[in-house]
Design an enzyme around this catalytic site. Structure first.
Site, PDB file in Angstrom:
ATOM      1  N   SER A  81       0.827  -1.211   0.000  1.00 39.76           N
ATOM      2  CA  SER A  81       0.000   0.000   0.000  1.00 39.76           C
ATOM      3  C   SER A  81       0.864   1.266   0.000  1.00 39.76           C
ATOM      4  CB  SER A  81      -0.906   0.025   1.228  1.00 39.76           C
ATOM      5  OG  SER A  81      -1.706  -1.127   1.278  1.00 39.76           O
TER       6      SER A  81
HETATM    7  N1  SAH Z   1      -0.414  -5.162   4.081  1.00 39.11           N
HETATM    8  C1  SAH Z   1       0.282  -5.429   2.844  1.00 39.11           C
HETATM    9  C2  SAH Z   1      -0.586  -5.057   1.660  1.00 39.11           C
HETATM   10  C3  SAH Z   1      -0.779  -6.253   0.816  1.00 39.11           C
HETATM   11  S1  SAH Z   1      -1.993  -6.168  -0.460  1.00 39.11           S
HETATM   12  C4  SAH Z   1       1.629  -4.754   2.806  1.00 39.11           C
HETATM   13  O1  SAH Z   1       1.974  -4.002   3.728  1.00 39.11           O
HETATM   14  O2  SAH Z   1       2.393  -4.994   1.879  1.00 39.11           O
HETATM   15  C5  SAH Z   1      -3.205  -7.305   0.158  1.00 39.11           C
HETATM   16  C6  SAH Z   1      -2.773  -8.718   0.385  1.00 39.11           C
HETATM   17  O3  SAH Z   1      -3.926  -9.434   0.822  1.00 39.11           O
HETATM   18  C7  SAH Z   1      -2.255  -9.463  -0.847  1.00 39.11           C
HETATM   19  O4  SAH Z   1      -0.972  -9.941  -0.598  1.00 39.11           O
HETATM   20  C8  SAH Z   1      -3.263 -10.614  -1.015  1.00 39.11           C
HETATM   21  O5  SAH Z   1      -2.669 -11.799  -1.478  1.00 39.11           O
HETATM   22  C9  SAH Z   1      -3.805 -10.774   0.399  1.00 39.11           C
HETATM   23  N2  SAH Z   1      -5.115 -11.411   0.543  1.00 39.11           N
HETATM   24  C10 SAH Z   1      -6.201 -11.290  -0.257  1.00 39.11           C
HETATM   25  N3  SAH Z   1      -7.224 -12.025   0.216  1.00 39.11           N
HETATM   26  C11 SAH Z   1      -6.780 -12.643   1.338  1.00 39.11           C
HETATM   27  C12 SAH Z   1      -7.363 -13.549   2.281  1.00 39.11           C
HETATM   28  N4  SAH Z   1      -8.611 -14.003   2.157  1.00 39.11           N
HETATM   29  N5  SAH Z   1      -6.605 -13.956   3.326  1.00 39.11           N
HETATM   30  C13 SAH Z   1      -5.328 -13.540   3.485  1.00 39.11           C
HETATM   31  N6  SAH Z   1      -4.720 -12.696   2.611  1.00 39.11           N
HETATM   32  C14 SAH Z   1      -5.433 -12.247   1.558  1.00 39.11           C
END
Ligand code: SAH
Length: 231
Positions: A81
């Protein structure tokens, strides 16, 4: 200009062109221009954003861009993000050291590191195995011992560790998963992007008081989609 001064100037220019960027300076600028200049005022959040080395959590090729005012690709169609979004969501949680926090969507591990830097005990779940493993490696390398990473579908939360003082969901949902509402502690706070598929969503702040759930829209946001495990 005498020769010594000219040589000095050339070395400095060389460092700027060929050396590694001054990540520390870029990070301080990020905090000042992207966070403080907007509405991030919580001192614990600002402190953590000054300390956590965001460039260590992005792929090598993206490092020079780690501190720009934007999300970045981390592979597998996922993103880390925008710094402002990480700070805003962190600030909304009003964390105290020792708070137990559940994160759904570990991604790069950067948000988890920011929460850990505040002193929270972090439990984070990632559905894409390779991302979860890579994030776990980064968090270990950066010495964040107070973060546990699990691979799986975060829809179900982490019942063995519930309840949580705070929950942060970093992927966009259509509906707030019921297990997460159940696993939120009395007096707890959750931030989660809610809205229709592939659209701008609302970042919703959920609070639980006397067993009653209250929701407040905080900010229009764009997030990657919350996925569900196939079985
Ligand atoms: N907090 C992260 C942002 C990652 S983007 C950072 O600081 O980099 C969102 C993430 O959520 C992605 O990696 C995606 O694979 C994950 N995601 C999506 N659906 C999910 C679920 N049901 N359970 C766990 N992770 C999930």
């Amino acid at each position: 200009m005498n020769r010594a001064v000219l040589m000095g100037a050339m070395i400095l220019m060389g460092a700027a062109v060929f050396g590694q960027p001054d990540y520390e300076r870029l990070r301080m600028e990020m905090v000042e221009k992207q966070l403080m200049a907007r509405d991030i005022t919580d001192s614990a959040t600002l402190r953590a954003m000054r300390i956590v080395e965001r460039h260590k959590f992005v792929p090598q090729i993206a490092r020079p861009y780690a501190y720009i005012d934007s999300p970045l690709s981390i592979g597998k169609g996922q993103t880390i993000s925008q710094p402002y979004m990480v700070a805003f969501m962190t600030q909304e949680l009003s964390l105290k050291p020792g708070d137990k926090v559940l994160e759904i969507g570990t991604g790069s591990g950067y948000q988890a590191a920011v929460l850990a830097e505040i002193g929270a005990q972090v439990y984070t779940i990632e559905i894409v195995e390779s991302l979860g493993k890579q994030a776990e490696k980064c968090l270990k390398a950066e010495d964040y011992a107070n973060v546990s990473v699990r691979i799986g579908d975060g829809y179900h939360g982490w019942p063995e560790e519930a309840p949580f003082d705070a929950i942060i969901v970093t992927a966009g949902v259509e509906e707030i998963p019921e297990p997460l509402l159940v696993q939120l502690k009395e007096g707890g706070r959750m931030v989660i992007p809610v809205g229709k598929k592939r659209s701008t969503r609302q970042l919703v702040l959920v609070t639980k008081n006397n067993g009653k759930i209250k929701k407040r829209n905080r900010l229009p946001v764009v997030f990657v989609e919350f996925q569900r495990a196939k079985n």
